[in-house]
Write an enzyme that holds these catalytic residues in place. Structure first.
Site, PDB file in Angstrom:
ATOM      1  N   GLU A  82       2.351  -2.018   1.734  1.00 31.98           N
ATOM      2  CA  GLU A  82       1.267  -1.735   2.657  1.00 31.98           C
ATOM      3  C   GLU A  82       2.121  -2.005   3.863  1.00 31.98           C
ATOM      4  OE1 GLU A  82      -1.435  -0.931   3.880  1.00 31.98           O
ATOM      5  OE2 GLU A  82      -2.968  -1.158   2.805  1.00 31.98           O
TER       6      GLU A  82
ATOM      7  N   ARG B 243      -8.308 -13.615   3.039  1.00 35.67           N
ATOM      8  CA  ARG B 243      -6.836 -13.398   3.572  1.00 35.67           C
ATOM      9  C   ARG B 243      -7.014 -12.191   4.588  1.00 35.67           C
ATOM     10  NH1 ARG B 243      -5.097  -8.673   1.985  1.00 35.67           N
ATOM     11  NH2 ARG B 243      -5.510  -7.593  -0.410  1.00 35.67           N
TER      12      ARG B 243
ATOM     13  N   ASN C  62      -5.748  -8.548   5.830  1.00 36.79           N
ATOM     14  CA  ASN C  62      -5.309  -7.621   5.407  1.00 36.79           C
ATOM     15  C   ASN C  62      -4.479  -6.745   6.457  1.00 36.79           C
ATOM     16  OD1 ASN C  62      -5.363  -5.879   3.146  1.00 36.79           O
ATOM     17  ND2 ASN C  62      -6.786  -4.449   4.054  1.00 36.79           N
TER      18      ASN C  62
ATOM     19  N   GLU D 231      -9.847 -10.416  -3.418  1.00 39.16           N
ATOM     20  CA  GLU D 231     -10.341  -9.443  -4.538  1.00 39.16           C
ATOM     21  C   GLU D 231     -10.351  -9.724  -5.961  1.00 39.16           C
ATOM     22  OE1 GLU D 231      -9.132  -5.004  -3.199  1.00 39.16           O
ATOM     23  OE2 GLU D 231      -7.157  -6.494  -3.193  1.00 39.16           O
TER      24      GLU D 231
ATOM     25  N   ASN E 160      -9.146  -2.575   7.784  1.00 39.57           N
ATOM     26  CA  ASN E 160      -7.929  -1.828   7.145  1.00 39.57           C
ATOM     27  C   ASN E 160      -7.283  -1.302   8.309  1.00 39.57           C
ATOM     28  OD1 ASN E 160      -6.122  -1.259   5.233  1.00 39.57           O
ATOM     29  ND2 ASN E 160      -7.779  -1.216   3.655  1.00 39.57           N
TER      30      ASN E 160
ATOM     31  N   ASP F 241      -7.658   3.815   3.990  1.00 40.29           N
ATOM     32  CA  ASP F 241      -7.037   2.599   3.854  1.00 40.29           C
ATOM     33  C   ASP F 241      -6.084   2.432   5.061  1.00 40.29           C
ATOM     34  OD1 ASP F 241      -5.294   0.359   3.120  1.00 40.29           O
ATOM     35  OD2 ASP F 241      -5.265   0.821   0.886  1.00 40.29           O
TER      36      ASP F 241
END
EC number: 3.1.1.17
Length: 299
Positions: free
Chosen positions: A18, A101, A103, A121, A154, A204
């Site tokens: 990511e 958490r 992202n 998740e 996101n 995303d």
């Protein structure tokens, strides 16, 4: 466009790659492996990736004006000294929530670090809904919470005139825009500018190009799409050889290369055997458009 070329440059099989960011000073690509708990840096010269392990899921990395990097780690904003492999906490959010958490995160044109949270998740994209929030870490290290009730915070970026903030809450299957006040960092007047098609799957990470168009990585969609935020139309689709494309950024000497991160979490052996490059880092050339250099955190 037949001149588009896709190459897997780092075949490390990251679990959840990511937050790609081009570090011009180092001439290298920064990114994270969230569930693999590491911050990585890939050099196009050595063609090697270095990794620094951390003690929690690390979900985004950004440049810092004073040198080195800032990261989002668990529910903390933190500083990372690369050579020393030293992480120090700046501040923590979501203290009332045991199961969230950070992202995705990105720095705005004024040097503020925007990042949002989500529930941990159960499996990829399956989680308790509405647990996340969107935050900003200011250069004076204070934190502002913009809103809550977020599913998966996101992709984020800003328009070229800095008057619009673009944002994705993945499970809304929408790319949203807000009015943006660069002086204060305040956002308002939220609206959807693009709803994803079924085959595009989950929006995303996101970045903007020098023509003001948005590029969105589609998780489980195996592609990045180029959108016109003014008309709400999709202009281009670039398909990748992996399904779990997670984020994208422009980089290289003149920001004409696109880098795309991907994930391998949640894939069984059969799926992985069909997509051996899952979790790899991809370089796309020949798009015919350049990107905007990342802003460094001013704190």
């Amino acid at each position: 466009m037949s001149s588009v070329r896709i190459e897997c440059v780092a075949q490390e099989g990251y679990r959840l790659g990511e937050s790609p960011v081009w570090d011009e000073k180092e001439g290298a690509l920064l990114y994270v492996d969230i569930t693999g708990r590491k911050v990585c840096r890939w050099s196009p010269v050595t063609r090697q990736a270095q990794a620094i392990p951390v003690d929690a899921p690390v979900s985004s990395v950004a440049l810092r004006k004073s040198g080195d990097y800032v990261i989002t780690l668990g529910t903390r904003f933190a500083a990372l000294k690369w050579k020393e492999e030293l992480v120090t906490t700046i501040t923590q959010v979501d203290k009332d929530k045991a199961n969230t958490r950070f992202n995705d995160g990105k720095v705005d044109p004024a040097g503020r670090y925007f990042a949002g949270t989500m529930a941990e998740e159960i499996r990829p994209a399956v989680l308790e809904r509405h647990q996340g929030s969107l935050y900003t870490l200011f250069p004076d290290l204070s934190v502002v919470k913009h809103f809550d009730q977020v599913d998966i915070s996101n992709g984020l970026d800003w328009s070229l005139d800095h008057r619009t903030f673009f944002y994705i809450d993945s499970l809304s299957y929408s790319v949203d825009a807000f009015d943006y006040d660069l002086q204060t960092g305040k956002i308002g007047n939220r609206r959807s500018i693009y709803k994803l098609e079924k085959e595009e799957s989950i929006p995303d990470g996101m970045c903007i190009d020098i023509e003001g168009k948005l590029w969105v990585a589609c998780y489980d969609g195996g592609r990045v799409i180029r959108l016109d935020p003014e008309t709400g139309k999709r202009l281009q689709t670039v398909k990748l050889p992996v399904d779990k494309t997670t984020s994208c950024c422009f980089g290289g000497k003149d920001y004409s290369e696109m880098y795309v991160t991907s994930a391998s979490d949640g894939m069984d052996k059969e799926w992985l055997s069909r997509q051996p490059q899952a979790g790899g880092i991809f370089k796309i050339t020949g798009l015919g458009v350049k990107g905007v250099p990342p802003y460094p955190f001013a704190g």
